[in-house]
Enzyme design. Structure first.
Site, mmCIF file in Angstrom:
data_model
loop_
_atom_site.group_PDB
_atom_site.id
_atom_site.type_symbol
_atom_site.label_atom_id
_atom_site.label_comp_id
_atom_site.label_asym_id
_atom_site.label_seq_id
_atom_site.Cartn_x
_atom_site.Cartn_y
_atom_site.Cartn_z
ATOM 1 N N SER A 8 -31.908 -18.875 19.962
ATOM 2 C CA SER A 8 -31.098 -17.704 19.615
ATOM 3 C C SER A 8 -31.614 -17.099 18.318
ATOM 4 C CB SER A 8 -29.642 -18.133 19.427
ATOM 5 O OG SER A 8 -28.943 -17.156 18.671
ATOM 6 N N ASP A 33 -27.630 -12.791 21.418
ATOM 7 C CA ASP A 33 -26.166 -12.853 21.423
ATOM 8 C C ASP A 33 -25.572 -11.473 21.151
ATOM 9 O OD1 ASP A 33 -25.658 -15.723 21.809
ATOM 10 O OD2 ASP A 33 -26.812 -15.924 19.950
ATOM 11 N N GLY A 140 -19.010 -16.893 18.970
ATOM 12 C CA GLY A 140 -18.764 -15.927 17.898
ATOM 13 C C GLY A 140 -19.713 -16.066 16.725
ATOM 14 N N PHE A 141 -20.138 -17.296 16.441
ATOM 15 C CA PHE A 141 -20.958 -17.507 15.250
ATOM 16 C C PHE A 141 -21.979 -18.614 15.486
ATOM 17 C CE2 PHE A 141 -16.859 -15.869 14.030
ATOM 18 C CZ PHE A 141 -17.199 -14.812 13.193
ATOM 19 N N GLY A 142 -23.120 -18.476 14.834
ATOM 20 C CA GLY A 142 -24.094 -19.555 14.829
ATOM 21 C C GLY A 142 -23.697 -20.599 13.796
ATOM 22 N N GLY A 143 -24.350 -21.737 13.844
ATOM 23 C CA GLY A 143 -24.163 -22.755 12.807
ATOM 24 C C GLY A 143 -22.900 -23.570 12.895
ATOM 25 N N ASP A 173 -25.035 -23.993 24.789
ATOM 26 C CA ASP A 173 -25.182 -23.039 23.682
ATOM 27 C C ASP A 173 -24.160 -23.365 22.601
ATOM 28 O OD1 ASP A 173 -25.573 -20.863 22.049
ATOM 29 O OD2 ASP A 173 -24.879 -19.371 23.488
ATOM 30 N N GLY A 175 -24.498 -25.424 18.486
ATOM 31 C CA GLY A 175 -24.643 -26.718 17.830
ATOM 32 C C GLY A 175 -25.705 -27.615 18.455
ATOM 33 N N GLY A 195 -30.028 -22.069 17.717
ATOM 34 C CA GLY A 195 -30.191 -20.981 16.759
ATOM 35 C C GLY A 195 -30.546 -21.514 15.394
ATOM 36 N N SER A 196 -29.531 -22.023 14.681
ATOM 37 C CA SER A 196 -29.776 -22.481 13.313
ATOM 38 C C SER A 196 -30.757 -23.644 13.275
ATOM 39 C CB SER A 196 -28.456 -22.821 12.616
ATOM 40 O OG SER A 196 -27.646 -23.604 13.441
HETATM 41 C C1 DX5 Z 1 -22.530 -18.476 19.447
HETATM 42 C C2 DX5 Z 1 -23.779 -17.990 20.116
HETATM 43 C C3 DX5 Z 1 -24.912 -18.936 20.004
HETATM 44 C C4 DX5 Z 1 -25.345 -19.228 18.589
HETATM 45 C C5 DX5 Z 1 -26.047 -20.551 18.576
HETATM 46 O O1 DX5 Z 1 -21.474 -17.709 19.821
HETATM 47 O O2 DX5 Z 1 -23.567 -17.768 21.481
HETATM 48 O O3 DX5 Z 1 -26.013 -18.526 20.810
HETATM 49 O O4 DX5 Z 1 -26.197 -18.260 18.069
HETATM 50 O O5 DX5 Z 1 -26.297 -20.889 17.257
HETATM 51 P P1 DX5 Z 1 -26.349 -22.402 16.777
HETATM 52 O O6 DX5 Z 1 -27.481 -23.053 17.527
HETATM 53 O O7 DX5 Z 1 -26.616 -22.298 15.323
HETATM 54 O O8 DX5 Z 1 -25.039 -23.029 17.102
HETATM 55 ZN ZN ZN Z 2 -25.384 -17.471 22.789
#
Ligand code: DX5
Ligand code: ZN
Length: 224
Positions: A8, A33, A140-143, A173, A175, A195-196
């Site tokens: 991501s 995303d 909603g958010f990464g990390g 998807d 963590g 992602g992170s």
């Molecule tokens: C969260 C997104 C994910 C997110 C994953 O709502 O759908 O795709 O970017 O990021 P990480 O890998 O950091 O959890």
């Molecule tokens: Zn995603």
């Protein structure tokens, strides 16, 4: 079963997207995303950015729509050059019709489930999709921290897919990292968003390859 890593770009440098994608040549797809501040409490990338990125990079694009009314918007992402378009079952008004419309436009159709959504929500339409995305965090958010409670859902979808002899990819998807990727693969996931974990690594491409190796080892131990 084949393992795919679909990083991501949510936590990448969004001012230099094409360059950021260029840092991870081992990625199988780039996961994008799309959030609308209705279905999830965040606002991110939209159609014009996807159109531009498609022209700028060769890696196939995997669109994750976290938006209300995907019935209206998803086909446009298929036309923008995406390879795969995933919508949330909780948001779709007519999910079977939408999956068919996406496939008719020549893209892979995916259906996504939030952590608390039971797999029965999509079980009857597995033959209509190319991928099931199981959220392992609230979207909603990464990390965010990986939610273990989703592991039995991964196994349950894997059993259904295998029992029906379907070629449906199972994507996780949220963590996903070196700590969690093997457990997901052992449960039956074959497609991994990270992602992170990727973009906070010193060498993002090495991390993509490391995750792929761990996932392959986990998948080899999958009992379903
Ligand atoms: C969260 C997104 C994910 C997110 C994953 O709502 O759908 O795709 O970017 O990021 P990480 O890998 O950091 O959890
Ligand atoms: Zn995603």
């Amino acid at each position: 079963m084949t393992v795919r890593i679909t990083p991501s770009i949510l936590n990448a440098d969004l001012a230099n997207l094409a360059t950021e994608v260029g840092r991870i040549p081992s990625a199988d797809f780039i996961h994008i995303d799309v959030m609308d501040n209705h279905f999830v409490p965040n606002l991110t990338i939209g159609l014009p950015v996807v159109e531009s990125l498609h022209r700028a990079v060769a890696t196939p694009l995997d669109i994750h729509l976290m938006i209300a009314d995907p019935d209206r918007w998803a086909p446009g992402f298929a036309e923008a050059g995406a390879e795969s378009v995933t919508f949330h079952i909780e948001a779709a008004h007519a999910p079977v019709r939408l999956a068919r419309e996406l496939r008719a436009k020549g893209v892979r159709a995916g259906v996504a489930l939030n952590p608390a959504t039971p797999i029965e929500a999509c079980a009857t339409m597995l033959g209509e999709v190319d991928m099931v995305l199981l959220m392992t965090v609230e979207p909603g958010f990464g990390g965010q921290r990986f939610l273990d409670l989703v592991l039995p859902k991964i196994s349950a979808v894997r059993k259904l897919v295998n029992a029906a002899n379907l070629d449906v990819w199972i994507q996780v998807d949220g963590g996903v990292s070196v700590e969690t990727v093997e457990r997901c693969a052992e449960a039956g996931a074959d497609t991994f968003v990270a992602g992170s974990a990727v973009y906070s690594a010193d060498d993002p491409d090495a991390m993509v390859r490391r995750l792929a190796g761990l996932a392959a080892a986990g998948l080899a131990r999958c009992r379903h």
